[in-house]
Design a protein around this motif. Sequence first.
Motif, PDB file in Angstrom:
ATOM      1  N   GLY A  16     -81.943 -63.011  34.425  1.00 22.71           N
ATOM      2  CA  GLY A  16     -82.913 -62.216  33.691  1.00 22.71           C
ATOM      3  C   GLY A  16     -83.410 -61.068  34.534  1.00 22.71           C
ATOM      4  O   GLY A  16     -83.707 -61.233  35.721  1.00 22.71           O
ATOM      5  N   GLN A  41     -88.956 -67.775  24.458  1.00 21.34           N
ATOM      6  CA  GLN A  41     -88.483 -67.714  23.085  1.00 21.34           C
ATOM      7  C   GLN A  41     -87.102 -67.058  22.961  1.00 21.34           C
ATOM      8  O   GLN A  41     -86.326 -67.414  22.072  1.00 21.34           O
ATOM      9  N   ALA A  42     -86.800 -66.099  23.823  1.00 19.76           N
ATOM     10  CA  ALA A  42     -85.480 -65.457  23.761  1.00 19.76           C
ATOM     11  C   ALA A  42     -84.371 -66.494  23.897  1.00 19.76           C
ATOM     12  O   ALA A  42     -83.351 -66.422  23.205  1.00 19.76           O
ATOM     13  N   LEU A  43     -84.560 -67.480  24.790  1.00 20.63           N
ATOM     14  CA  LEU A  43     -83.555 -68.525  24.964  1.00 20.63           C
ATOM     15  C   LEU A  43     -83.656 -69.575  23.858  1.00 20.63           C
ATOM     16  O   LEU A  43     -82.638 -70.078  23.379  1.00 20.63           O
ATOM     17  N   GLY A  46     -82.059 -67.693  20.911  1.00 17.53           N
ATOM     18  CA  GLY A  46     -80.736 -67.109  21.094  1.00 17.53           C
ATOM     19  C   GLY A  46     -79.638 -68.111  21.371  1.00 17.53           C
ATOM     20  O   GLY A  46     -78.536 -68.009  20.821  1.00 17.53           O
ATOM     21  N   PHE A  58     -79.209 -60.880  25.732  1.00 16.31           N
ATOM     22  CA  PHE A  58     -80.374 -60.850  24.855  1.00 16.31           C
ATOM     23  C   PHE A  58     -81.387 -59.855  25.419  1.00 16.31           C
ATOM     24  O   PHE A  58     -81.869 -60.028  26.549  1.00 16.31           O
ATOM     25  N   ALA A  60     -84.953 -58.847  25.115  1.00 16.74           N
ATOM     26  CA  ALA A  60     -86.121 -59.529  24.574  1.00 16.74           C
ATOM     27  C   ALA A  60     -87.365 -58.661  24.707  1.00 16.74           C
ATOM     28  O   ALA A  60     -87.767 -58.314  25.825  1.00 16.74           O
ATOM     29  N   TYR A  64     -91.079 -62.330  23.169  1.00 18.11           N
ATOM     30  CA  TYR A  64     -90.018 -63.317  23.301  1.00 18.11           C
ATOM     31  C   TYR A  64     -89.681 -63.593  24.766  1.00 18.11           C
ATOM     32  O   TYR A  64     -88.763 -64.360  25.047  1.00 18.11           O
ATOM     33  N   GLY A  65     -90.414 -62.940  25.670  1.00 17.70           N
ATOM     34  CA  GLY A  65     -90.244 -63.194  27.094  1.00 17.70           C
ATOM     35  C   GLY A  65     -91.482 -63.882  27.640  1.00 17.70           C
ATOM     36  O   GLY A  65     -91.777 -65.024  27.287  1.00 17.70           O
ATOM     37  N   PRO A  80     -90.422 -56.000  28.619  1.00 14.87           N
ATOM     38  CA  PRO A  80     -89.184 -56.471  27.995  1.00 14.87           C
ATOM     39  C   PRO A  80     -88.226 -56.964  29.072  1.00 14.87           C
ATOM     40  O   PRO A  80     -88.286 -56.536  30.228  1.00 14.87           O
ATOM     41  N   PHE A  83     -81.593 -60.645  29.310  1.00 18.61           N
ATOM     42  CA  PHE A  83     -81.021 -61.907  29.772  1.00 18.61           C
ATOM     43  C   PHE A  83     -79.504 -61.890  29.591  1.00 18.61           C
ATOM     44  O   PHE A  83     -79.004 -61.494  28.534  1.00 18.61           O
TER      45      PHE A  83
END
Length: 244
Positions: A16, A41-43, A46, A58, A60, A64-65, A80, A83
């Motif tokens: 990341g 949340q990104a993971l 995703g 991704f 993010a 979402y991070g 932001p 990833f």
Amino acid sequence: GPRPRPGQEVSVKVLGALEDGGLVERDPRLTFVPGYGDVVQALELGVPTMQPGEVSFFLAAFPYGYGRPGREPDVPPEAPLLFEVTLLEVRDGPDPQPLPPAARLRLGSQRRERGNFHFARGDFAAALRSYRLALSALDGPAAAPPGPQEEEELREQRVKCFNNCAAAELKLQRAGEALAACEAALSISPNNGRALLRRGQLLAQQGREAEAALVLRRAMELDPASKVIHTELSRLVKRRSPSA
């Protein structure tokens, strides 16, 4: 291979980075169950779209991070993240395994801290889920009986989780569930000031003023210098007093 199904456990390789290229995540094998709230949340969102062996990128946005506050000291506020994720393995979720006390404490603390992260960013449903998962870890099957110090630490962690559950339930406007969480905390630690204060406040909101007064007076005995308790008790006494 098939994409991960709900409840399955995944292992991923994760890198990341910030927009300037600064690396803030590096894990050669991160293992988690999507939906448990243990990762960003990104993971969470995703990885279930991937197939084993796939490499995905991704981008993010900050919700979402690491959210609006970021993560000290390496992720700035509202940052932001990009990833790079490789899905290494998908397998059925593990049944609860007997864990030694130290491992139960470590897993419970990790999930409670994850709940605190969700709470700080205003995602109270996710926070509540993490707190409940923390309790599941703390109350899970034991590989060995805890020693006296570990038993005390497990008890303290459970009380913290129940208090945190109560706070999240209140944010979700579920007073009954919040009261139940307070009472669960007090069943473990009858003199816990935080749980006593919140229980007194909730009882007063329900119109159970006599019970609330008893609880708040007990809280005041334990912490006579607390301005919050004095204020709550004074407000309750005025409410119960006949108007002139």
